[in-house]
Design a protein around this motif. Structure first.
Motif, mmCIF file in Angstrom:
data_model
loop_
_atom_site.group_PDB
_atom_site.id
_atom_site.type_symbol
_atom_site.label_atom_id
_atom_site.label_comp_id
_atom_site.label_asym_id
_atom_site.label_seq_id
_atom_site.Cartn_x
_atom_site.Cartn_y
_atom_site.Cartn_z
ATOM 1 N N SER A 1 -9.216 -19.591 -0.188
ATOM 2 C CA SER A 1 -9.599 -18.609 0.827
ATOM 3 C C SER A 1 -9.167 -17.222 0.385
ATOM 4 C CB SER A 1 -8.969 -18.952 2.187
ATOM 5 O OG SER A 1 -7.552 -18.903 2.117
ATOM 6 N N GLN B 1 -17.470 -21.466 4.287
ATOM 7 C CA GLN B 1 -17.817 -20.442 5.267
ATOM 8 C C GLN B 1 -17.477 -19.056 4.736
ATOM 9 O OE1 GLN B 1 -17.342 -21.123 9.633
ATOM 10 N NE2 GLN B 1 -15.715 -19.598 9.440
ATOM 11 N N GLN B 2 -18.314 -18.097 5.098
ATOM 12 C CA GLN B 2 -18.099 -16.699 4.717
ATOM 13 C C GLN B 2 -18.411 -15.819 5.919
ATOM 14 O OE1 GLN B 2 -18.999 -15.624 0.647
ATOM 15 N NE2 GLN B 2 -20.159 -13.845 1.346
ATOM 16 N N LYS C 1 -13.348 -22.108 1.313
ATOM 17 C CA LYS C 1 -14.131 -23.219 0.758
ATOM 18 C C LYS C 1 -13.174 -24.322 0.319
ATOM 19 C CE LYS C 1 -17.547 -24.373 -2.844
ATOM 20 N NZ LYS C 1 -18.527 -24.975 -1.908
ATOM 21 N N ASP D 1 -11.252 -17.191 8.315
ATOM 22 C CA ASP D 1 -11.480 -17.890 7.053
ATOM 23 C C ASP D 1 -10.215 -18.006 6.221
ATOM 24 O OD1 ASP D 1 -14.121 -18.021 7.779
ATOM 25 O OD2 ASP D 1 -14.734 -16.301 6.585
ATOM 26 N N TYR E 1 -18.643 -11.718 7.515
ATOM 27 C CA TYR E 1 -18.734 -10.269 7.336
ATOM 28 C C TYR E 1 -18.392 -9.623 8.677
ATOM 29 C CZ TYR E 1 -21.423 -11.885 3.325
ATOM 30 O OH TYR E 1 -21.831 -12.539 2.186
ATOM 31 N N SER F 1 -14.504 -12.084 4.349
ATOM 32 C CA SER F 1 -13.580 -13.185 4.114
ATOM 33 C C SER F 1 -14.366 -14.439 3.767
ATOM 34 C CB SER F 1 -12.701 -13.431 5.347
ATOM 35 O OG SER F 1 -13.497 -13.722 6.477
ATOM 36 N N LYS F 2 -13.659 -15.402 3.146
ATOM 37 C CA LYS F 2 -14.339 -16.619 2.689
ATOM 38 C C LYS F 2 -13.333 -17.755 2.598
ATOM 39 C CE LYS F 2 -17.183 -18.468 -1.106
ATOM 40 N NZ LYS F 2 -18.261 -18.946 -0.222
#
Length: 381
Positions: free
Chosen positions: A290, A325-326, A312, A144, A328, A309-310
């Motif tokens: 991000s 998106q995210q 967009k 991400d 774990y 993490s992320k």
């Protein structure tokens, strides 16, 4: 992290001591053997946007496996050269070798370093060593955050200044150059970057177990879009359309500005790392945000870790190329030997909009939950 620094600055030699053949020449290398299993039947998982294909529903060994080698020669205490080659799975759909580093380094003073040639793209923490898997606890840097990076290296020069402040250390790096890269965007469409200018810098501050970094980078490029999609645009009757102009408005990769903040805490068994990044593009006032947070705790030879993490993208005209998106992550690293680490990692990925972070997507797939499990073996020599 210490191994990453060793690979980034090889050929150690004590200043003020005469050089012999053994200290002048040094050969080293690194690599990863990894197998990825994905339960996502509607799309293929990739490590970054340079890869044409990814891990589909089942096992794949090409996503993270790679091999690198590095050769350095020191002429004097102040002057040396470093060359690094890397073979990994790329846009071509094959494992291909590439020249990732090839520079001359001059250190007229312990506080000043100058380099010229092909340099790793040190756009933010870990960026220029993201393929050296032994340097970090995870199987791979978080997709991400690192998966949208456009460049691996630049051809140019940089200068680094170091200044102690009491028991702390301040480091400033400035760099400029050019580069080229190819990104696989979607089925039938890829983008070839001819980067005319890339310039920027980063400022590091180290105090005790903490290391902080702020970074800024500008990229100016001409982008040539290729594939059946670009060909179809060019063939539209009576329109006289230029696919580079049309697709340039859609993706906006010709001008990119990157801002990054990073922090690393490393003391004893505990390691904490956090980073945020914003990339602005010319596409409809678009930007890519991000970031990630990772925590690891070493118990003898085992280091379990967790990470979130992320990424967009936003713009004034959202479309199917947007990413939301995210992830774990839960995993562990086992240090088998001083130069060998075995890793296992489970990623639970919540995809709301896949954009171009996934490959071979079904036409009606708009996202959902995916599970990706990876076993990896990292080594250095």
């Amino acid at each position: 992290m210490s191994w990453a620094l060793c690979l980034a600055a090889p050929i150690p030699s004590a200043f003020g001591h005469p050089l012999d053949d053994e200290t002048r020449l040094r050969f080293s290398g690194f690599g990863t053997l990894a197998a990825v299993h994905s339960d996502q039947a509607n799309a293929d998982f990739v490590r970054d946007i340079s890869q044409r294909e990814g891990a589909g529903d089942g096992w794949s060994g090409k996503t993270d496996s790679l091999l690198g080698a590095q050769l350095g020669y020191r002429f004097t205490d102040e002057l040396d050269v470093v060359v690094q080659g890397l073979s990994r799975y790329q846009e071509s759909g094959h494992f291909e070798p590439e020249l990732s580093w090839a520079f001359v380094r001059y250190r007229p003073d312990p506080a000043v370093q100058l380099r010229a040639g092909r340099l790793g793209w040190d756009v933010y923490q870990l960026a220029d060593s993201r393929y050296v898997g032994y340097a970090y606890n995870w199987v791979r840097p978080p997709v991400d955050h690192f998966g949208t990076l456009q460049l691996v290296h630049i051809d140019g020069a940089d200068v680094t200044f170091k200044q102690p402040v009491g028991s702390d250390l301040v480091r400033l790096k400035l760099y400029a150059g050019r580069s080229d890269s190819e990104i696989y965007l979607t089925e039938g469409l890829s983008a070839e970057f001819d980067v005319d200018q890339v310039y920027g810098g980063n400022l590091d501050y180290e105090t005790g177990p903490w290391r902080f970094r702020v970074s800024y980078t500008q990229i100016h490029s001409d982008v040539d879009y290729r594939g059946p999609v670009a060909d179809a645009i060019e063939r539209v009757p009576f329109a006289n359309l230029d696919p580079n102009n049309v697709l340039g408005d859609v993706f906006g990769f010709d001008r990119i500005t990157l801002f990054s903040l990073g922090a690393l805490y490393d003391r004893g068994p505990l390691t904490v790392q956090a980073m945020v990044n914003r990339s602005k593009v010319t596409r409809y006032e678009g930007q890519i945000d991000s970031g990630f947070v990772s925590v690891g705790y070493r118990v003898q030879r085992v280091t379990p870790f967790v990470m979130m993490s992320k990424v967009k993208t936003t713009s004034t005209h959202p479309d199917g190329s947007d990413i939301d998106q995210q992830t774990y992550s839960l995993g562990a690293r086992y240090d088998v030997a001083a130069n060998l680490a075995l890793k296992a990692q489970l990623d639970r990925i919540d995809t709301r909009s896949p954009g171009f972070l996934w490959r071979d997507t079904d036409s009606d797939w708009r996202g959902g939950w995916s599970s990706v499990f990876t076993l990896g073996l990292d080594f250095i020599f």
